[in-house]
Design a protein around this motif. Structure first.
Motif, PDB file in Angstrom:
ATOM      1  N   LYS A   1       0.834  -1.213   0.000  1.00  0.00           N
ATOM      2  CA  LYS A   1       0.000   0.000   0.000  1.00  0.00           C
ATOM      3  C   LYS A   1       0.866   1.260   0.000  1.00  0.00           C
ATOM      4  N   ALA A   2       2.130   1.135   0.431  1.00  0.00           N
ATOM      5  CA  ALA A   2       3.036   2.284   0.409  1.00  0.00           C
ATOM      6  C   ALA A   2       3.661   2.486  -0.958  1.00  0.00           C
ATOM      7  N   THR A   3       3.987   1.406  -1.631  1.00  0.00           N
ATOM      8  CA  THR A   3       4.777   1.506  -2.852  1.00  0.00           C
ATOM      9  C   THR A   3       3.983   1.282  -4.136  1.00  0.00           C
ATOM     10  N   HIS A   4       2.813   0.698  -4.039  1.00  0.00           N
ATOM     11  CA  HIS A   4       1.972   0.481  -5.222  1.00  0.00           C
ATOM     12  C   HIS A   4       0.845   1.503  -5.195  1.00  0.00           C
ATOM     13  N   GLN A   5       0.991   2.528  -6.015  1.00  0.00           N
ATOM     14  CA  GLN A   5      -0.005   3.599  -6.084  1.00  0.00           C
ATOM     15  C   GLN A   5      -0.878   3.406  -7.324  1.00  0.00           C
ATOM     16  N   GLN A   6      -2.112   3.787  -7.248  1.00  0.00           N
ATOM     17  CA  GLN A   6      -3.028   3.642  -8.379  1.00  0.00           C
ATOM     18  C   GLN A   6      -3.584   5.001  -8.775  1.00  0.00           C
ATOM     19  N   GLU A   7      -3.332   5.361  -9.999  1.00  0.00           N
ATOM     20  CA  GLU A   7      -3.818   6.594 -10.629  1.00  0.00           C
ATOM     21  C   GLU A   7      -3.100   7.862 -10.138  1.00  0.00           C
TER      22      GLU A   7
ATOM     23  N   ASN B   1      -0.474   8.556  -3.247  1.00  0.00           N
ATOM     24  CA  ASN B   1      -1.236   8.682  -2.004  1.00  0.00           C
ATOM     25  C   ASN B   1      -0.282   9.001  -0.864  1.00  0.00           C
ATOM     26  N   ALA B   2      -0.081  10.302  -0.602  1.00  0.00           N
ATOM     27  CA  ALA B   2       0.833  10.715   0.454  1.00  0.00           C
ATOM     28  C   ALA B   2       0.263  10.424   1.842  1.00  0.00           C
ATOM     29  N   LYS B   3      -1.048  10.391   1.951  1.00  0.00           N
ATOM     30  CA  LYS B   3      -1.683  10.253   3.267  1.00  0.00           C
ATOM     31  C   LYS B   3      -1.417   8.898   3.911  1.00  0.00           C
ATOM     32  N   ILE B   4      -1.187   7.874   3.094  1.00  0.00           N
ATOM     33  CA  ILE B   4      -1.028   6.522   3.623  1.00  0.00           C
ATOM     34  C   ILE B   4       0.400   6.243   4.093  1.00  0.00           C
ATOM     35  N   GLN B   5       1.344   7.108   3.723  1.00  0.00           N
ATOM     36  CA  GLN B   5       2.750   6.782   3.917  1.00  0.00           C
ATOM     37  C   GLN B   5       3.170   6.674   5.388  1.00  0.00           C
TER      38      GLN B   5
ATOM     39  N   ALA C   1       1.942   3.480   6.863  1.00  0.00           N
ATOM     40  CA  ALA C   1       2.690   2.346   6.322  1.00  0.00           C
ATOM     41  C   ALA C   1       4.077   2.246   6.954  1.00  0.00           C
ATOM     42  N   ILE C   2       4.712   3.402   7.200  1.00  0.00           N
ATOM     43  CA  ILE C   2       6.026   3.408   7.835  1.00  0.00           C
ATOM     44  C   ILE C   2       5.943   2.881   9.266  1.00  0.00           C
ATOM     45  N   ASP C   3       4.927   3.318   9.999  1.00  0.00           N
ATOM     46  CA  ASP C   3       4.751   2.828  11.366  1.00  0.00           C
ATOM     47  C   ASP C   3       4.591   1.304  11.390  1.00  0.00           C
ATOM     48  N   GLU C   4       3.797   0.810  10.475  1.00  0.00           N
ATOM     49  CA  GLU C   4       3.571  -0.636  10.377  1.00  0.00           C
ATOM     50  C   GLU C   4       4.859  -1.372  10.018  1.00  0.00           C
TER      51      GLU C   4
ATOM     52  N   SER D   1      12.813   3.179   9.763  1.00  0.00           N
ATOM     53  CA  SER D   1      12.862   4.634   9.648  1.00  0.00           C
ATOM     54  C   SER D   1      14.065   5.220  10.365  1.00  0.00           C
ATOM     55  N   SER D   2      14.480   4.628  11.496  1.00  0.00           N
ATOM     56  CA  SER D   2      15.636   5.164  12.217  1.00  0.00           C
ATOM     57  C   SER D   2      16.906   4.993  11.399  1.00  0.00           C
ATOM     58  N   LYS D   3      17.045   3.843  10.719  1.00  0.00           N
ATOM     59  CA  LYS D   3      18.238   3.609   9.903  1.00  0.00           C
ATOM     60  C   LYS D   3      18.273   4.530   8.686  1.00  0.00           C
TER      61      LYS D   3
END
Length: 250
Positions: free
Chosen positions: A179-185, A188-192, A195-198, A220-222
């Motif tokens: 869902k972070a890397t496969h965008q459709q149309e 989608n910045a809102k999901i990022q 997705a990072i937290d997950e 994210s820390s690395k």
């Protein structure tokens, strides 16, 4: 699914090699043929691959790349270069100017072509049961690499590729959720952030299991640390050596 898809989805970077097993010249030739059959910009074929087997040279390359011992230990090290030297010869033959090297487009084109070729080489090698690990560290001490490989103007090392028979095969490192890397149309910045937290939790769990609890760092820390100060060795080398090799982009 098919065997090719299974191979692609099962990729692992290998850093432990069987020192008793060589990689034949015919296997390397097949890997390079597969890499050079990959798509490239205008059929300009802006890639050259330098095969290194000499133990002393591999040891020197390993040191220059940040003391990455697997370069030294594996039988074969390939250095993938963006290459506009042949384009220069083509320009001279046809009475033209090689104006592209004065624009950032040359670096984008060459690096993209290298990336495509490198990916093809990885899959070709893995299809033979070989292990690989790409080495961006060839850009850590670029002048040393340029000198060791006697690179002419308009040729620049982008990445290396270690190839050998795996000694141990690591567990596969999880990737970001699709869902972070496969965008459709549209992007989608809102999901990022979600997705990072997950993903941070996934990577933390993976690292803890892989190191028996000694390291539970997350993604994210690395990434934050590397893109803050960790890339400085690359930054101080890449632009000056690119320009020394003839790429005078503004």
């Amino acid at each position: 699914m098919n065997e090719t898809i299974d191979l692609l989805k099962n990729h692992r970077s290998v850093r432990e090699f069987d020192k008793g097993k060589d990689v034949s010249e015919s296997e390397v030739a097949t890997i390079i043929e597969a890499a050079m059959a990959a798509p490239n910009w205008i059929n300009g074929q802006q890639v050259s691959i330098i095969e290194v087997r000499n133990p002393k040279k591999k040891a020197a390359l390993a040191e220059a790349a940040g003391n990455q011992r697997w370069i030294d230990e594996a039988p074969v090290f390939l250095v993938f270069c963006l290459d506009f030297y042949r384009a220069k010869l083509a320009a001279e033959k046809n009475g033209s100017q090689l104006q592209v090297v004065d624009d950032i487009e040359a670096v984008i084109v060459g690096s993209t072509d290298v990336g495509i070729a490198l990916g093809s080489a990885v899959i070709a090698a893995e299809s033979m049961g070989l292990g690989t690990v790409p080495i961006g560290g060839v850009r850590r001490n670029l002048q040393t690499i340029v000198d060791l490989l006697d690179l002419p103007e308009y040729v620049f090392p982008v990445s290396g590729l270690v190839i050998g028979h795996p000694g141990t095969i690591p567990d596969q490192k999880p990737r970001l959720p699709l869902k972070a890397t496969h965008q459709q149309e549209e992007y989608n910045a809102k999901i990022q952030r979600e997705a990072i937290d997950e993903y941070d939790q996934t990577i933390s769990n993976y690292m803890a299991e892989r190191t028996n609890g000694q390291d539970s760092s997350n993604w994210s820390s690395k990434v934050a640390r590397f893109y803050d100060t960790g890339f400085e060795q690359y930054a101080k080398n890449s632009s000056p050596i690119l320009k020394k090799q003839g790429f005078h982009y503004k």
